[in-house]
Design an enzyme around this catalytic site. Sequence first.
Site, PDB file in Angstrom:
ATOM      1  N   GLU A 268      91.984 -42.889  36.503  1.00 34.90           N
ATOM      2  CA  GLU A 268      91.070 -43.938  36.991  1.00 34.90           C
ATOM      3  C   GLU A 268      90.648 -43.670  38.432  1.00 34.90           C
ATOM      4  O   GLU A 268      89.485 -43.887  38.802  1.00 34.90           O
ATOM      5  CB  GLU A 268      91.723 -45.327  36.903  1.00 34.90           C
ATOM      6  CG  GLU A 268      92.103 -45.780  35.506  1.00 34.90           C
ATOM      7  CD  GLU A 268      90.912 -46.153  34.626  1.00 34.90           C
ATOM      8  OE1 GLU A 268      89.764 -46.127  35.103  1.00 34.90           O
ATOM      9  OE2 GLU A 268      91.147 -46.469  33.441  1.00 34.90           O
ATOM     10  N   ARG A 272      86.614 -43.097  39.011  1.00 36.11           N
ATOM     11  CA  ARG A 272      85.909 -44.166  39.737  1.00 36.11           C
ATOM     12  C   ARG A 272      85.729 -43.821  41.209  1.00 36.11           C
ATOM     13  O   ARG A 272      84.634 -43.950  41.760  1.00 36.11           O
ATOM     14  CB  ARG A 272      86.672 -45.493  39.610  1.00 36.11           C
ATOM     15  CG  ARG A 272      86.819 -45.933  38.171  1.00 36.11           C
ATOM     16  CD  ARG A 272      87.383 -47.325  38.050  1.00 36.11           C
ATOM     17  NE  ARG A 272      87.918 -47.548  36.709  1.00 36.11           N
ATOM     18  CZ  ARG A 272      87.924 -48.713  36.090  1.00 36.11           C
ATOM     19  NH1 ARG A 272      87.432 -49.772  36.672  1.00 36.11           N
ATOM     20  NH2 ARG A 272      88.431 -48.832  34.881  1.00 36.11           N
ATOM     21  N   ASP A 401      88.800 -40.040  23.899  1.00 37.40           N
ATOM     22  CA  ASP A 401      87.352 -40.050  24.210  1.00 37.40           C
ATOM     23  C   ASP A 401      86.810 -39.052  25.238  1.00 37.40           C
ATOM     24  O   ASP A 401      86.181 -38.047  24.905  1.00 37.40           O
ATOM     25  CB  ASP A 401      86.902 -41.482  24.563  1.00 37.40           C
ATOM     26  CG  ASP A 401      87.740 -42.179  25.639  1.00 37.40           C
ATOM     27  OD1 ASP A 401      88.577 -41.521  26.246  1.00 37.40           O
ATOM     28  OD2 ASP A 401      87.529 -43.382  25.861  1.00 37.40           O
ATOM     29  N   GLU A 535      79.819 -48.386  26.602  1.00 39.28           N
ATOM     30  CA  GLU A 535      79.612 -47.214  25.731  1.00 39.28           C
ATOM     31  C   GLU A 535      78.414 -47.329  24.798  1.00 39.28           C
ATOM     32  O   GLU A 535      77.742 -46.329  24.509  1.00 39.28           O
ATOM     33  CB  GLU A 535      80.876 -46.924  24.909  1.00 39.28           C
ATOM     34  CG  GLU A 535      82.067 -46.450  25.746  1.00 39.28           C
ATOM     35  CD  GLU A 535      82.786 -47.558  26.496  1.00 39.28           C
ATOM     36  OE1 GLU A 535      82.582 -48.749  26.168  1.00 39.28           O
ATOM     37  OE2 GLU A 535      83.556 -47.248  27.439  1.00 39.28           O
ATOM     38  N   THR A 621      82.370 -39.797  33.370  1.00 40.82           N
ATOM     39  CA  THR A 621      82.661 -40.803  32.341  1.00 40.82           C
ATOM     40  C   THR A 621      82.594 -42.233  32.877  1.00 40.82           C
ATOM     41  O   THR A 621      82.662 -43.184  32.109  1.00 40.82           O
ATOM     42  CB  THR A 621      84.022 -40.512  31.673  1.00 40.82           C
ATOM     43  OG1 THR A 621      84.107 -41.258  30.463  1.00 40.82           O
ATOM     44  CG2 THR A 621      85.179 -40.842  32.600  1.00 40.82           C
TER      45      THR A 621
HETATM   46  C1  DMJ Z   1      85.356 -46.723  31.918  1.00 39.95           C
HETATM   47  O1  DMJ Z   1      86.271 -46.774  32.949  1.00 39.95           O
HETATM   48  C2  DMJ Z   1      85.043 -45.311  31.528  1.00 39.95           C
HETATM   49  O2  DMJ Z   1      83.876 -45.285  30.793  1.00 39.95           O
HETATM   50  C3  DMJ Z   1      86.142 -44.685  30.741  1.00 39.95           C
HETATM   51  O3  DMJ Z   1      85.809 -43.403  30.297  1.00 39.95           O
HETATM   52  C4  DMJ Z   1      86.465 -45.529  29.548  1.00 39.95           C
HETATM   53  N1  DMJ Z   1      86.672 -46.906  29.875  1.00 39.95           N
HETATM   54  C5  DMJ Z   1      85.833 -47.581  30.792  1.00 39.95           C
HETATM   55  C6  DMJ Z   1      84.682 -48.359  30.210  1.00 39.95           C
HETATM   56  O4  DMJ Z   1      84.870 -48.938  29.007  1.00 39.95           O
END
Ligand code: DMJ
Length: 640
Positions: A268, A272, A401, A535, A621
């Site tokens: 995370e 982020r 994912d 998503e 992501t």
């Molecule tokens: C986000 O922090 C990112 O997209 C991550 O890859 C998956 N979960 C959340 C959003 O749902």
Amino acid sequence: MAAKMGRIAGLAFPSRRTIKLKERYIFLILVLTVIVFSITTIFLIPDLRSSSADKVYQVYVHVQNAAPDILIPQPSSANELVGDNPDKAELVHWGGINKHGQMDEPDPHLLSDKERLKKKIDASETILEKPKVQDKAEDGEAPVIKHRGHELRPDSDVDNTDKSVVITSGGEDNEDDIRKKRDTVKQMMAHAWKNYEEYAWGGNELRPISLKTHNPGIFGAAQLGATIIDALDTLYIMGFTKEFEKAKQWTLENLNFSSVGSDISVFETNIRFVGGLLTVYALTGDYAFAAKADEIAQLLLPAFNTPTGIPNALINAKTGIGKNYNWASGGAAILSEFGTLHLEFSYLSDVTGNPVYREKIEQVRKVIREIPKPNGLYPNYLNSRTGKWGQTHMSLGALGDSFYEYLLKAYLQSGKEDSDARTLYIEAMEAIDKWMIRESRSGLLYVSDMKYERLEHKMDHLACFSGGMFALGAHTLHDSSAARHMDIGKGLTNTCHESYIRSETGLGPEAFRFSDGLEARALKSNEKYYILRPEVVESYFILWRLTKDKKYREWGWEAVQALEAHCRVDHGYSGIKNVYNINSQKDDVQQSFLLAETLKYLYLLFSDDRLISLDQWVFNTEAHPLPIKGSNPFYLHEKR
Ligand code: DMJ
């Protein structure tokens, strides 16, 4: 006696008195002939371009292409929020080609100037060198566009405009209706941001009902302004100048991980914070953001001190002690976590000149390349001590994912140099197609989870990103599986849309199932919530850009309306506990990814394709766009 002379335009003519009547007529006819000839020449210039006038025109075109700013005054690219109440805020709106580090405030009084500048900008776009279009390709398929030494196929390339122009804000669509929709999304961002700013500034997230900060466990006990960092690039792209400046100031003055004495998530923090800061560096050219990303990533490095080099999931930034989650298959590392570092770390090495980041992810790559995979599939858990898989659970949703996403995107980000990533992606997708992609009774395509060779016919909301991924893969790879992958991308996105419209709120559940009696609906109560996840709209955005099928914009607009109806509260946006109940309870959390991802993707869905072009940027992501090596001049900047 010498005739008295008069002067017209510097030329000597005989004076009036000395000219006889006949001569006067001849002189008049001569002057008229010169005038008529001059006017005719001016009107014929476009047709004379093959001659010397062409050279003048060509120089003009080249100057335009090379440096639009030389000919066109550089506008501020900001859309400014006016007024204190974000709900009633008036948006001063204009587009533009962005310049680094400048988010000058537009003067709201100079509306006529803005109009004038905007017209010039529009005009400048039409002056770009026109590509030469050949009617038919050699293979008889799509017409080929030849442009600056590159060949593009209109059905497989995003756009054919000048690739050296990077548009990072502005970028309005031509249609009025679409512009209004984008303004609505922008208002939503203003509402989310202003309330975070007012009630949770500096905290990680906002609780929009209890009006407190929300500090999820992924950031330990620390208040790290997660929403600020996640929102920075969205504020920039949307042109919220003052808000961006305030967020920037907080980031550069207050963001500090070094004293965080509790466990934080490596994944995370990377997606982020490191990702978000690197994007702002790329957008603005301000190295202070890259330096911050470097500082934070340094603190993550001890997590890689494991026998295999597969990083631990958690790290205590103060002590440098790392560990994994106990619940994860006996303390294993998680595929989607250790597999989602590549984009940020390789870019960080290029930006800082420090090879250590790339070394770390290359070691991770080595392990996953060499380990035998059951049926070509990747289980979600890997023991970082032994280098062996844990429980053989496979998923394109939670725990798996973004590992797959980053294989494709590492290839893209490298300017298609990272052929290893390409191969791993293609092989993984082949296995997933064979073992996990299925069709429901009524023909809905879905990607199932798998547990020890048994399918669990369930798809997570998280897995809905894969519609966009398959489509982007087809578009990028151009291999024999491209058509199939595009179909999968469209099919999965359609199914995710079904999961939205089969609910009473128009929002999709956290997970949905397929059985004889159930299609694209949640079964258990702990699958029915919606927490502002991106998503599904992410896939709408990618599919829109790649196919231009208007239904993706329509579906995006449905999502906007559902968010407004069910998630908007007086002081921000909240998740809901049950998408099948129009009076659902709220969860009182405004996730930072609403600002980083959901609203950004929706905004871009209703923008011109050249705004954060998919030819120049690849989204991490967390929807932080990172520049593509070789095709984005913002990849590296001079240090300043
Ligand atoms: C986000 O922090 C990112 O997209 C991550 O890859 C998956 N979960 C959340 C959003 O749902």
